[in-house]
Design an enzyme around this catalytic site. Structure first.
Site, PDB file in Angstrom:
ATOM      1  N   ASP A  12      -5.296   2.098 115.254  1.00 37.68           N
ATOM      2  CA  ASP A  12      -5.983   2.817 114.176  1.00 37.68           C
ATOM      3  C   ASP A  12      -7.173   3.550 114.795  1.00 37.68           C
ATOM      4  O   ASP A  12      -7.524   3.312 115.950  1.00 37.68           O
ATOM      5  CB  ASP A  12      -6.481   1.784 113.131  1.00 37.68           C
ATOM      6  CG  ASP A  12      -7.292   2.419 112.013  1.00 37.68           C
ATOM      7  OD1 ASP A  12      -6.834   3.421 111.435  1.00 37.68           O
ATOM      8  OD2 ASP A  12      -8.399   1.920 111.717  1.00 37.68           O
ATOM      9  N   SER A  13      -7.808   4.395 113.988  1.00 38.25           N
ATOM     10  CA  SER A  13      -9.006   5.078 114.456  1.00 38.25           C
ATOM     11  C   SER A  13     -10.186   4.111 114.600  1.00 38.25           C
ATOM     12  O   SER A  13     -11.179   4.447 115.237  1.00 38.25           O
ATOM     13  CB  SER A  13      -9.378   6.179 113.463  1.00 38.25           C
ATOM     14  OG  SER A  13      -9.542   5.614 112.175  1.00 38.25           O
ATOM     15  N   CYS A  75      -2.654   3.418 110.492  1.00 33.43           N
ATOM     16  CA  CYS A  75      -3.611   4.441 110.050  1.00 33.43           C
ATOM     17  C   CYS A  75      -2.836   5.551 109.343  1.00 33.43           C
ATOM     18  O   CYS A  75      -1.920   6.134 109.930  1.00 33.43           O
ATOM     19  CB  CYS A  75      -4.341   5.000 111.261  1.00 33.43           C
ATOM     20  SG  CYS A  75      -5.447   6.358 110.875  1.00 33.43           S
ATOM     21  N   GLU A 153     -17.640   1.490 106.856  1.00 37.42           N
ATOM     22  CA  GLU A 153     -17.934   1.147 108.252  1.00 37.42           C
ATOM     23  C   GLU A 153     -19.347   0.555 108.400  1.00 37.42           C
ATOM     24  O   GLU A 153     -19.646  -0.094 109.392  1.00 37.42           O
ATOM     25  CB  GLU A 153     -17.809   2.382 109.160  1.00 37.42           C
ATOM     26  CG  GLU A 153     -16.378   2.848 109.393  1.00 37.42           C
ATOM     27  CD  GLU A 153     -15.726   2.221 110.612  1.00 37.42           C
ATOM     28  OE1 GLU A 153     -16.455   1.841 111.535  1.00 37.42           O
ATOM     29  OE2 GLU A 153     -14.489   2.102 110.632  1.00 37.42           O
ATOM     30  N   CYS A 185      -5.468   4.749 102.797  1.00 38.14           N
ATOM     31  CA  CYS A 185      -6.342   4.681 103.975  1.00 38.14           C
ATOM     32  C   CYS A 185      -6.528   3.199 104.231  1.00 38.14           C
ATOM     33  O   CYS A 185      -6.821   2.436 103.293  1.00 38.14           O
ATOM     34  CB  CYS A 185      -7.682   5.357 103.697  1.00 38.14           C
ATOM     35  SG  CYS A 185      -8.879   5.104 105.028  1.00 38.14           S
ATOM     36  N   HIS A 187      -8.801   1.529 105.430  1.00 38.99           N
ATOM     37  CA  HIS A 187     -10.132   0.979 105.134  1.00 38.99           C
ATOM     38  C   HIS A 187     -10.260   0.566 103.660  1.00 38.99           C
ATOM     39  O   HIS A 187     -11.083  -0.283 103.326  1.00 38.99           O
ATOM     40  CB  HIS A 187     -11.215   2.026 105.398  1.00 38.99           C
ATOM     41  CG  HIS A 187     -11.589   2.204 106.824  1.00 38.99           C
ATOM     42  ND1 HIS A 187     -10.767   2.801 107.733  1.00 38.99           N
ATOM     43  CD2 HIS A 187     -12.725   1.870 107.494  1.00 38.99           C
ATOM     44  CE1 HIS A 187     -11.374   2.836 108.909  1.00 38.99           C
ATOM     45  NE2 HIS A 187     -12.559   2.286 108.793  1.00 38.99           N
TER      46      HIS A 187
END
Ligand code: DGL
Length: 273
Positions: A12-13, A75, A153, A185, A187
């Site tokens: 993932d990023s 992702c 984040e 997403c 996240h």
């Protein structure tokens, strides 16, 4: 051909993909996993498809060095922006996020599905295409939420700051009366309770992580690559940069104890598009 005992690569990023790794660990506890999160270059959401493709090729090269038997793209931004040529020369299969449009439509009585995602995922319009293919009468509404990843984040999952952003982004989807919402997403599962509260009980919230993990498991079965081991597998977590915040966040995303985090900069890896 990779061996059954080789690890599964997951990437993932940043830390978001750990929500997918959690599902993979739940359903395939006997497998070894190597997770790579590109924390030095997160977020990918505002980036161009060319940049996302270049970074993906560098990460795949790193995973090839780890001799993975499968790479799971944990992702959405990467999944919906790379092209087949980016993975064509990999010596292992590569599988992306399930778009979950089918699952969303199966619970949507109104045939109106909302998708919240990064700007790059929304720009790809892949969920709309998928909706048209499944049911031409279905309506899929996309909403980019560029503020979510930077706020999440920072370890913020509830409270006034994220609530204001969630309200702003969800309003257009409430206006068109969706009754299913895809968290496109990796996240976003962290803010699912807040999103669910604000959307109300009539809206089904869909997290594609479990379906993606099941897709990966199915692919391993098909290719006869499942690890027959009975004992728990080994887990490695590698980030392109690590800070104490990364470590805290990773624990929350994975919901289990972490191994010693490793650091690897892949930005100078050769790539070719
Ligand atoms: N977690 C990524 C996704 O699923 C996006 C985060 C980013 O913007 O890098 O799309």
């Amino acid at each position: 051909m990779p061996a059954k005992t080789n690890p599964i690569g997951v990437f993932d990023s940043g830390v978001g993909g750990l929500t997918v790794l959690k599902e993979l660990l739940d359903i395939m506890p006997g497998e070894d996993f190597v997770y790579f999160g590109d924390t030095a270059r997160v977020p990918y959401g505002p980036r161009t498809p060319e940049e996302i493709r270049k970074f993906t090729r560098q990460i795949l090269r790193f995973l090839a060095e780890q001799k993975v038997k499968l790479a799971v793209i944990a992702c959405n931004t990467i999944t919906f922006n790379i092209i087949a040529a980016d993975v064509a020369d990999c010596p292992f299969p590569v599988i992306g996020m399930n778009d979950s449009v089918k699952a969303a439509l199966s619970v949507s009585k109104a045939k109106r599905v909302g998708v919240i995602a990064t700007q790059a995922t929304v720009s790809s319009a892949k969920h709309v295409e998928s909706g048209k293919n499944i049911d031409p009468e279905a309506k899929v509404y996309l909403q980019a939420c560029p503020e979510f990843v930077p706020i999440i984040e920072r370890g913020i999952f509830d409270g006034p700051e994220i609530e204001a952003a969630v309200k702003e982004y969800l309003r257009p989807l409430q206006d068109v009366k969706i009754d299913a919402l895809i968290l496109a997403c990796t996240h976003y599962p962290l803010v699912a309770p807040l999103v669910g509260r604000l959307m109300g009980p009539t809206v089904n919230i869909i997290n594609p992580a479990r379906e993606t993990a099941l897709d990966a498991q199915r692919l391993l079965v098909e290719k006869d690559l499942l690890n027959p081991a009975k004992e728990a597998g080994k887990l490695r977590i590698v980030f392109s940069s690590v800070s104490p915040e990364t470590e805290n966040l990773a624990k929350v995303f994975l919901q289990r104890a972490l191994p010693q985090l490793e650091v690897k900069d892949v930005s100078s890896y050769f790539y070719c598009i």
